[in-house]
Each structure stands twice: as C-alpha cells, then as structure tokens.
Design a protein around this motif. Structure first.
Motif, PDB file in Angstrom:
ATOM      1  N   TYR A   4      38.451  62.252 -25.726  1.00 51.01           N
ATOM      2  CA  TYR A   4      38.550  61.036 -24.931  1.00 51.01           C
ATOM      3  C   TYR A   4      38.007  61.240 -23.515  1.00 51.01           C
ATOM      4  CZ  TYR A   4      41.771  59.968 -28.714  1.00 51.01           C
ATOM      5  OH  TYR A   4      42.318  59.773 -29.953  1.00 51.01           O
ATOM      6  N   GLY A  34      38.091  55.888 -22.956  1.00 51.81           N
ATOM      7  CA  GLY A  34      38.320  55.771 -24.391  1.00 51.81           C
ATOM      8  C   GLY A  34      37.720  56.927 -25.153  1.00 51.81           C
ATOM      9  N   GLU A  49      32.200  53.326 -21.784  1.00 52.27           N
ATOM     10  CA  GLU A  49      33.557  52.783 -21.759  1.00 52.27           C
ATOM     11  C   GLU A  49      33.818  51.969 -20.484  1.00 52.27           C
ATOM     12  OE1 GLU A  49      36.011  52.560 -23.890  1.00 52.27           O
ATOM     13  OE2 GLU A  49      35.384  53.929 -25.478  1.00 52.27           O
ATOM     14  N   GLU A  52      32.094  48.671 -20.974  1.00 48.74           N
ATOM     15  CA  GLU A  52      32.768  47.839 -21.969  1.00 48.74           C
ATOM     16  C   GLU A  52      34.093  47.287 -21.450  1.00 48.74           C
ATOM     17  OE1 GLU A  52      31.032  50.146 -25.939  1.00 48.74           O
ATOM     18  OE2 GLU A  52      33.181  50.243 -25.498  1.00 48.74           O
ATOM     19  N   GLU A  53      34.840  48.094 -20.703  1.00 52.10           N
ATOM     20  CA  GLU A  53      36.171  47.676 -20.275  1.00 52.10           C
ATOM     21  C   GLU A  53      36.188  46.894 -18.971  1.00 52.10           C
ATOM     22  OE1 GLU A  53      38.993  50.904 -20.407  1.00 52.10           O
ATOM     23  OE2 GLU A  53      38.587  51.270 -22.525  1.00 52.10           O
TER      24      GLU A  53
END
Length: 157
Positions: A4, A34, A49, A52-53
């Motif tokens: 992660y 993530g 990530e 995306e977040e």
C-alpha cells in the motif's frame, strides 16, 4: 512485502485528510492512498491514488518512510509519502467522495494528544516526517485491533 501507499498532502499548516467510508479505518481521518497495482512502482501508485481520491495532480512526492504491521488478521505494510499542494492546484473542502470526506485539517488538530479521530499510529510517525526525519521504518503490532507495541528503525535500503 509492502502493498500500500499513503500520502500526506500539505498546504501551509494543514494536511488534506480523508475520513474513510470503508474499512480499514472506517470513520477515522487518514492520509490518501491505497493499494499498489501490478507493475506499478510505489511512487506511480501514490500519484495515481492521490489523483483518484482527490483530483490533485501531484508532480512530486517525497518518500518519507515505511509502515509495517502485524496483527491477528495478517501482516502488511505501506510506503509513506509527503507532498506539498502544487501552487496551481486547489481543493475546496469538506468534499464528499466515494472514499470518504476530504478536509484540510490543521496539523496541531491531527496531532493533539486527545484526538481519537485519526488512525492511531499517525501521531507516532507523522511528527517525525514533518520534522524532516525521513527514511525510517515504523513497525506496529496489533492484538484484537489494539496497538500493543511499536518500534522505529532506520530504513534499510
């Protein structure tokens, strides 16, 4: 093996935090990140990530160390990153996303000794990272979901 990534995005005296909608750490404030996808480096993973977040396109992240944990549910780990909000980026918070609620939180609030709203290991490693103490490994042991011990050592390259 570290599977992660986790990144703390900084804007002056605040960090962009995510109050997670899902386990692990549902209902707690954490950085963004993530799972690393197949054939992806940790840096590529955190850049993806973060986008995306948050919708933020980070151009530079600093590898700040690693976190590993052992628990009755298994062992795993993550790469820690620190990034400054790029000057051309802005995000208005609070903002509801599929992952949870994004919000700028003051560093003093995040690290307040009585704050039980953040993931329990953050107050152990985040002050060191923010103080420039990078390249450390933080090892945590959990029993029945409760941290029972931790250790810090130089990261072996």
């Amino acid at each position: 093996m570290l599977k992660y990534t986790l990144c703390f995005i900084r804007k002056r005296n605040s960090l962009l935090m995510l109050n997670r909608r899902k386990n692990p750490n549902m209902g707690l404030w954490n950085g963004v990140g993530g799972k690393i996808e197949e054939n992806e480096t940790p840096t590529e993973g955190i850049l993806r990530e973060a986008w995306e977040e948050t919708g933020i396109s980070l151009s530079k992240v600093i590898h700040a160390g690693n976190v590993t944990w052992e628990s009755d549910k298994g062992n795993s780990g993550m790469y820690l990153f620190l990034a400054d909000l790029p000057p051309n980026e802005e995000i208005q918070t609070p903002l509801s996303t599929d992952e949870g609620i994004l919000e700028w939180k003051e560093i003093d609030w995040i690290l307040h000794p009585n704050n039980r709203g953040v993931v329990d290991n953050i107050p152990i490693y985040l002050p060191k990272i923010l103080d420039g103490q990078m390249e450390r490994e933080y090892r945590f042991i959990y029993k029945d979901g409760v941290m029972v011990s931790f250790g810090v050592s130089p990261l072996m390259c």
